[in-house]
Motif scaffolding. Structure first.
Motif, short mmCIF file in Angstrom:
data_model
loop_
_atom_site.label_atom_id
_atom_site.label_comp_id
_atom_site.label_asym_id
_atom_site.label_seq_id
_atom_site.Cartn_x
_atom_site.Cartn_y
_atom_site.Cartn_z
N CYS A 63 1.17 -1.32 0.19
CA CYS A 63 0.00 -0.14 -0.16
C CYS A 63 0.72 1.33 -0.02
O CYS A 63 0.86 2.10 -0.82
CB CYS A 63 -0.94 0.18 0.88
SG CYS A 63 -2.18 -1.34 1.42
N SER A 64 1.85 1.56 0.45
CA SER A 64 2.42 2.12 1.08
C SER A 64 2.90 2.90 0.21
O SER A 64 4.20 3.74 -0.93
CB SER A 64 3.71 2.25 2.24
OG SER A 64 4.47 0.84 1.99
N GLY A 106 6.91 -4.38 5.52
CA GLY A 106 7.48 -6.02 4.62
C GLY A 106 7.77 -5.88 3.74
O GLY A 106 9.02 -6.25 3.63
N ASP A 107 8.31 -4.86 3.13
CA ASP A 107 9.04 -4.51 1.81
C ASP A 107 10.27 -4.42 2.17
O ASP A 107 11.49 -5.21 2.04
CB ASP A 107 8.44 -3.23 0.64
CG ASP A 107 8.86 -3.28 -0.73
OD1 ASP A 107 8.31 -3.56 -1.31
OD2 ASP A 107 10.42 -2.16 -0.91
N ASN A 133 4.39 0.04 9.43
CA ASN A 133 2.38 -0.48 10.62
C ASN A 133 2.55 -1.67 10.91
O ASN A 133 2.05 -2.05 10.87
CB ASN A 133 1.42 -0.34 8.78
CG ASN A 133 1.69 -1.29 7.74
OD1 ASN A 133 2.18 -1.86 7.74
ND2 ASN A 133 0.86 -0.91 6.99
N GLY A 137 0.27 -4.91 4.67
CA GLY A 137 -1.34 -4.47 4.64
C GLY A 137 -1.88 -4.46 2.72
O GLY A 137 -3.27 -5.44 3.50
N LEU A 138 -0.68 -4.53 1.84
CA LEU A 138 -1.94 -5.04 0.23
C LEU A 138 -2.11 -6.47 0.62
O LEU A 138 -3.48 -6.72 -0.46
CB LEU A 138 -0.22 -4.47 -0.09
CG LEU A 138 -1.12 -3.86 -1.26
CD1 LEU A 138 -2.28 -3.50 -2.40
CD2 LEU A 138 0.16 -4.58 -3.20
C1 LIG Z 1 8.07 -11.28 -5.38
C2 LIG Z 1 6.92 -11.07 -4.05
N1 LIG Z 1 6.27 -11.85 -3.27
C3 LIG Z 1 5.25 -11.65 -2.27
C4 LIG Z 1 4.04 -10.91 -3.17
C5 LIG Z 1 3.16 -10.21 -2.03
N2 LIG Z 1 2.92 -8.70 -1.43
C6 LIG Z 1 2.64 -7.87 -2.52
S1 LIG Z 1 2.91 -6.90 -1.18
C7 LIG Z 1 3.09 -7.24 -0.15
C8 LIG Z 1 3.23 -6.87 1.53
C9 LIG Z 1 3.05 -5.68 1.61
O1 LIG Z 1 3.78 -5.05 3.15
P1 LIG Z 1 5.04 -4.43 3.27
O2 LIG Z 1 5.69 -4.20 2.66
O3 LIG Z 1 4.53 -3.92 4.71
O4 LIG Z 1 4.02 -2.51 3.36
P2 LIG Z 1 1.79 -2.51 3.80
O5 LIG Z 1 1.02 -2.65 2.32
O6 LIG Z 1 1.90 -2.74 4.77
O7 LIG Z 1 2.21 -0.73 3.22
C10 LIG Z 1 3.36 -8.67 -0.33
C11 LIG Z 1 4.04 -9.76 0.95
C12 LIG Z 1 4.84 -9.79 -3.88
N3 LIG Z 1 3.97 -8.92 -4.83
N4 LIG Z 1 6.24 -10.19 -4.52
#
Ligand SMILES: Cc1ncc(C[n+]2csc(CCOP(=O)(O)OP(=O)(O)O)c2C)c(N)n1
Ligand code: SF4
Length: 303
Positions: A63-64, A106-107, A133, A137-138
């Motif tokens: 999301c971020s 997560g990223d 967070n 989220g996504l």
């Molecule tokens: C190589 C790969 N693995 C897994 C995913 C699935 N995926 C998309 S976003 C995400 C995690 C998002 O969490 P974060 O980085 O904390 O961002 P937020 O959405 O909370 O802002 C994952 C596991 C992906 N897109 N690509």
């Protein structure tokens, strides 16, 4: 990038005011902390008045990581966890750009975690903003590397059993030269931390508590407010490495009763760009491409 990114600068008399935002509507849920991060980056850029054609905002996936779409600067929405290699490539190609990374915990601390320590120790001159967070989220709320012990999620229905990553301690020990933490509930404070990170010459990491109002019902604005306090208010000296490390562990040691925010650590040492000989004649994009013959002779010398 989406199509709708152009916002005209505003000209009043002889003065032109940069407009950094785009006309794309953000995708975040109402109340998401990422809106405040967007506002804070915009405020920091506006106060600094950097030419928007020399700013590149780079993200991963999450999301971020949708952040670059909300700006009319250059932007790249790259791959999950690959924000820093992409930002590094941009910086190496054109070291005159202001490069800002924007992504999630997560990223940045999970799939992209390995890149963090190497980018930090290189001390590339860029700013990395992590919207923390404490969840994914996504993908609708799985455990992230900063999720606290016991936190129940779809992927840990009985509660998290792994120690969370400590972003401040990690960044300081990896060699980041500007390490700060902000809170989405305080845009005035956050925008100054971001401004300081952009102005800083070297690798700046800014971790931001940016609540996910949809999937993290533990670490909410109301949970943070009574716990956080500003490092400025207790006279913390960000040039003191030992004091910075001590503050980095204060949240864990007080069982999250006291959570410091602000500038933990700031130091100065040459950047990668200062030391890399290829940049001695300026940014690579401004230098002459080597001729075919020169490339041939380099290959012959080294193979
Ligand atoms: C190589 C790969 N693995 C897994 C995913 C699935 N995926 C998309 S976003 C995400 C995690 C998002 O969490 P974060 O980085 O904390 O961002 P937020 O959405 O909370 O802002 C994952 C596991 C992906 N897109 N690509
Ligand atoms: S799911 Fe969470 S992180 Fe994603 S936009 Fe909604 S509130 Fe923000």
């Amino acid at each position: 990038m989406a199509e709708n990114i152009t916002n005209q600068n505003i000209t009043q008399g002889a003065k032109t005011k940069q407009v950094y935002t785009s006309t794309n509507k953000p995708i975040w849920c109402a109340g998401c902390g990422d809106y405040s991060v967007f506002a804070s980056i915009n405020k920091a850029l506006t106060e600094l008045g950097i030419d928007k054609s020399s700013v590149a905002i780079v993200s991963g996936i999450g999301c971020s990581s949708a952040m670059p779409h909300s700006f009319s600067t250059y932007g790249v929405h790259s791959l999950h966890g690959r924000l820093l290699p992409t930002a590094t490539g941009i910086k190496l190609a054109n070291s005159s750009l202001t490069v800002i990374g924007t992504g999630g915990d997560g990223d940045g601390y999970g799939i992209g975690g390995g890149h963090l320590m190497h980018t930090a120790r290189r001390n590339l001159d860029m700013t990395y903003i992590i919207m923390d967070n404490e969840t994914y989220g996504l993908t609708t709320g799985q455990t992230s590397p900063t999720a606290l012990l016991g936190h129940k999620t779809k992927s840990t229905p009985f509660g998290v059993i792994e120690m969370p990553v400590n972003p401040m301690a990690l960044a300081i020990s990896a060699g980041a030269t500007y390490v700060a933490r902000g809170f989405s509930g305080d845009v005035a404070h956050l925008s100054q931390l971001i401004k300081g990170g952009i102005e800083h010459k070297g690798f700046a990491l800014i971790d931001i508590f940016s609540p996910c109002v949809t999937f993290n019902h533990d670490n909410t604005y109301d949970w943070f407010r009574p716990r956080i306090y500003k490092l400025d208010s207790v006279g913390h000296d960000p040039s003191n490495l030992n004091a910075a490390m001590e503050k980095a562990f204060e949240d864990v040691q007080t069982k999250y009763e006291k959570i410091p925010i602000g500038l933990f650590y700031k130091t100065s040492r040459p950047t990668y760009e200062d030391l890399e000989l290829s940049f001695k004649n300026g940014p690579l994009v401004k230098q002459e491409m080597p001729t075919k013959e020169q490339i041939q002779s380099i290959l012959e010398e080294n193979l």
